[in-house]
Design a protein around this motif. Structure first.
Motif, PDB file in Angstrom:
ATOM      1  N   UNK A  74      40.700  25.854  85.433  1.00 48.79           N
ATOM      2  CA  UNK A  74      42.106  25.737  85.646  1.00 48.79           C
ATOM      3  C   UNK A  74      42.668  26.991  86.024  1.00 48.79           C
ATOM      4  N   UNK A  75      43.477  26.592  87.171  1.00 44.54           N
ATOM      5  CA  UNK A  75      44.353  27.639  87.881  1.00 44.54           C
ATOM      6  C   UNK A  75      45.439  28.310  87.135  1.00 44.54           C
ATOM      7  N   UNK A  76      45.815  29.652  87.095  1.00 41.77           N
ATOM      8  CA  UNK A  76      46.888  30.242  86.234  1.00 41.77           C
ATOM      9  C   UNK A  76      47.828  30.705  87.207  1.00 41.77           C
ATOM     10  N   UNK A  77      47.332  31.126  88.511  1.00 36.47           N
ATOM     11  CA  UNK A  77      47.986  31.730  89.319  1.00 36.47           C
ATOM     12  C   UNK A  77      49.048  30.394  90.071  1.00 36.47           C
ATOM     13  N   UNK A  78      50.542  30.822  89.686  1.00 30.86           N
ATOM     14  CA  UNK A  78      51.506  29.711  90.241  1.00 30.86           C
ATOM     15  C   UNK A  78      51.581  29.562  91.728  1.00 30.86           C
ATOM     16  N   UNK A  79      51.320  30.774  92.578  1.00 27.60           N
ATOM     17  CA  UNK A  79      51.243  30.604  94.087  1.00 27.60           C
ATOM     18  C   UNK A  79      50.225  29.713  94.577  1.00 27.60           C
ATOM     19  N   UNK A  80      48.880  29.840  94.113  1.00 24.35           N
ATOM     20  CA  UNK A  80      47.871  29.011  94.383  1.00 24.35           C
ATOM     21  C   UNK A  80      48.249  27.467  94.076  1.00 24.35           C
ATOM     22  N   UNK A  81      48.981  27.287  92.704  1.00 27.59           N
ATOM     23  CA  UNK A  81      49.282  26.022  92.472  1.00 27.59           C
ATOM     24  C   UNK A  81      50.264  25.124  93.280  1.00 27.59           C
ATOM     25  N   UNK A  82      51.027  26.113  93.693  1.00 31.08           N
ATOM     26  CA  UNK A  82      52.176  25.608  94.811  1.00 31.08           C
ATOM     27  C   UNK A  82      51.521  25.339  96.150  1.00 31.08           C
ATOM     28  N   UNK A  83      50.375  26.235  96.598  1.00 31.50           N
ATOM     29  CA  UNK A  83      49.817  26.251  97.893  1.00 31.50           C
ATOM     30  C   UNK A  83      49.113  24.825  97.936  1.00 31.50           C
ATOM     31  N   UNK A  84      48.331  24.585  96.942  1.00 34.26           N
ATOM     32  CA  UNK A  84      47.597  23.500  96.633  1.00 34.26           C
ATOM     33  C   UNK A  84      48.525  22.222  96.696  1.00 34.26           C
ATOM     34  N   UNK A  85      49.648  22.109  96.153  1.00 37.86           N
ATOM     35  CA  UNK A  85      50.493  21.156  95.991  1.00 37.86           C
ATOM     36  C   UNK A  85      51.047  20.778  97.309  1.00 37.86           C
ATOM     37  N   UNK A  86      51.301  21.831  98.097  1.00 38.48           N
ATOM     38  CA  UNK A  86      52.035  21.655  99.511  1.00 38.48           C
ATOM     39  C   UNK A  86      50.841  21.345 100.420  1.00 38.48           C
ATOM     40  N   UNK A  87      49.625  21.249 100.094  1.00 38.62           N
ATOM     41  CA  UNK A  87      48.435  20.865 101.114  1.00 38.62           C
ATOM     42  C   UNK A  87      48.173  19.333 100.834  1.00 38.62           C
ATOM     43  N   UNK A  88      48.409  18.854  99.599  1.00 41.04           N
ATOM     44  CA  UNK A  88      48.128  17.423  99.376  1.00 41.04           C
ATOM     45  C   UNK A  88      49.067  16.600  99.959  1.00 41.04           C
ATOM     46  N   UNK A  89      48.634  15.377 100.297  1.00 40.34           N
ATOM     47  CA  UNK A  89      49.458  14.448 101.016  1.00 40.34           C
ATOM     48  C   UNK A  89      50.158  13.555 100.020  1.00 40.34           C
ATOM     49  N   UNK A  90      51.327  13.016 100.309  1.00 48.03           N
ATOM     50  CA  UNK A  90      52.195  12.250  99.427  1.00 48.03           C
ATOM     51  C   UNK A  90      51.540  10.835  99.198  1.00 48.03           C
ATOM     52  N   UNK A  91      51.266  10.238  97.861  1.00 49.65           N
ATOM     53  CA  UNK A  91      50.696   9.033  97.917  1.00 49.65           C
ATOM     54  C   UNK A  91      51.909   8.067  98.059  1.00 49.65           C
ATOM     55  N   UNK A  92      53.211   8.241  98.277  1.00 54.86           N
ATOM     56  CA  UNK A  92      54.124   7.174  98.162  1.00 54.86           C
ATOM     57  C   UNK A  92      55.234   7.730  99.207  1.00 54.86           C
ATOM     58  N   UNK A  93      55.929   6.779  99.587  1.00 51.56           N
ATOM     59  CA  UNK A  93      57.116   6.986 100.529  1.00 51.56           C
ATOM     60  C   UNK A  93      58.469   7.581  99.652  1.00 51.56           C
ATOM     61  N   UNK A  94      59.025   8.470 100.057  1.00 50.61           N
ATOM     62  CA  UNK A  94      60.215   9.105  99.230  1.00 50.61           C
ATOM     63  C   UNK A  94      61.521   8.890 100.117  1.00 50.61           C
ATOM     64  N   UNK A  95      61.545   8.132 101.129  1.00 54.12           N
ATOM     65  CA  UNK A  95      62.485   8.369 102.042  1.00 54.12           C
ATOM     66  C   UNK A  95      63.670   7.701 101.365  1.00 54.12           C
ATOM     67  N   UNK A  96      63.509   6.339 100.795  1.00 53.77           N
ATOM     68  CA  UNK A  96      64.698   5.472 100.365  1.00 53.77           C
ATOM     69  C   UNK A  96      64.846   5.640  98.837  1.00 53.77           C
ATOM     70  N   UNK A  97      64.330   6.919  98.202  1.00 53.63           N
ATOM     71  CA  UNK A  97      64.579   7.214  96.850  1.00 53.63           C
ATOM     72  C   UNK A  97      66.027   7.265  96.224  1.00 53.63           C
ATOM     73  N   UNK A  98      66.589   7.576  96.888  1.00 52.29           N
ATOM     74  CA  UNK A  98      67.935   7.984  96.390  1.00 52.29           C
ATOM     75  C   UNK A  98      68.985   6.559  96.569  1.00 52.29           C
ATOM     76  N   UNK A  99      68.658   5.826  97.637  1.00 53.43           N
ATOM     77  CA  UNK A  99      69.273   4.359  97.498  1.00 53.43           C
ATOM     78  C   UNK A  99      68.649   3.558  96.569  1.00 53.43           C
ATOM     79  N   UNK A 100      67.278   3.523  96.279  1.00 49.29           N
ATOM     80  CA  UNK A 100      66.720   2.756  95.213  1.00 49.29           C
ATOM     81  C   UNK A 100      67.282   3.403  93.828  1.00 49.29           C
ATOM     82  N   UNK A 101      67.488   4.523  93.569  1.00 53.34           N
ATOM     83  CA  UNK A 101      68.051   4.923  92.398  1.00 53.34           C
ATOM     84  C   UNK A 101      69.524   4.535  92.133  1.00 53.34           C
ATOM     85  N   UNK A 102      70.349   4.338  93.259  1.00 50.01           N
ATOM     86  CA  UNK A 102      71.472   4.076  93.192  1.00 50.01           C
ATOM     87  C   UNK A 102      71.530   2.571  92.974  1.00 50.01           C
TER      88      UNK A 102
END
Length: 105
Positions: free
Chosen positions: A1-29
């Motif tokens: 388990x990683x404790x370093x927050x910078x490494x966690x953010x870097x790993x999160x940035x490198x992963x691909x999105x599994x869903x499309x978030x372009x219409x998220x705001x319109x769907x919420x409204x």
């Protein structure tokens, strides 16, 4: 388990999105509008939530200030000390009848 927050953010940035978030705001409204009951018209002074109307923060603040002013006026009018009758034996009071300043009048 990683404790370093910078490494966690870097790993999160490198992963691909599994869903499309372009219409998220319109769907919420759309979901919010779907929950709005048809019997309650939209008002700028209130927000409809579960069939109950809640005042907006501006209206709530105004009501709180008006209540505080009313309570202050009532306390100020009825809580003021009443003028007590002076006793003939109160030598050090302001309106003592036997004080030297009162006798010289």
């Amino acid at each position: 388990m990683k404790i370093d927050i910078d490494a966690l953010i870097k790993d999160l940035k490198e992963t691909r999105l599994d869903r499309d978030l372009h219409n998220l705001e319109a769907e919420v409204w759309e979901r919010i509008d779907a929950r709005n009951p048809a019997g309650h018209p939209d008002s700028s002074a209130a927000i409809a939530t579960d069939g109950r109307l809640f005042a907006t923060p501006a209206v709530s603040r105004t009501a709180a200030i008006a209540l505080a002013v009313a309570i202050g006026l009532l306390v100020g009018l009825f809580g003021a000390p009443s003028q007590s009758s002076s006793s003939d034996f109160s030598v050090f009071s302001v309106d003592a009848p036997y004080a030297p300043s009162g006798i010289l009048r």
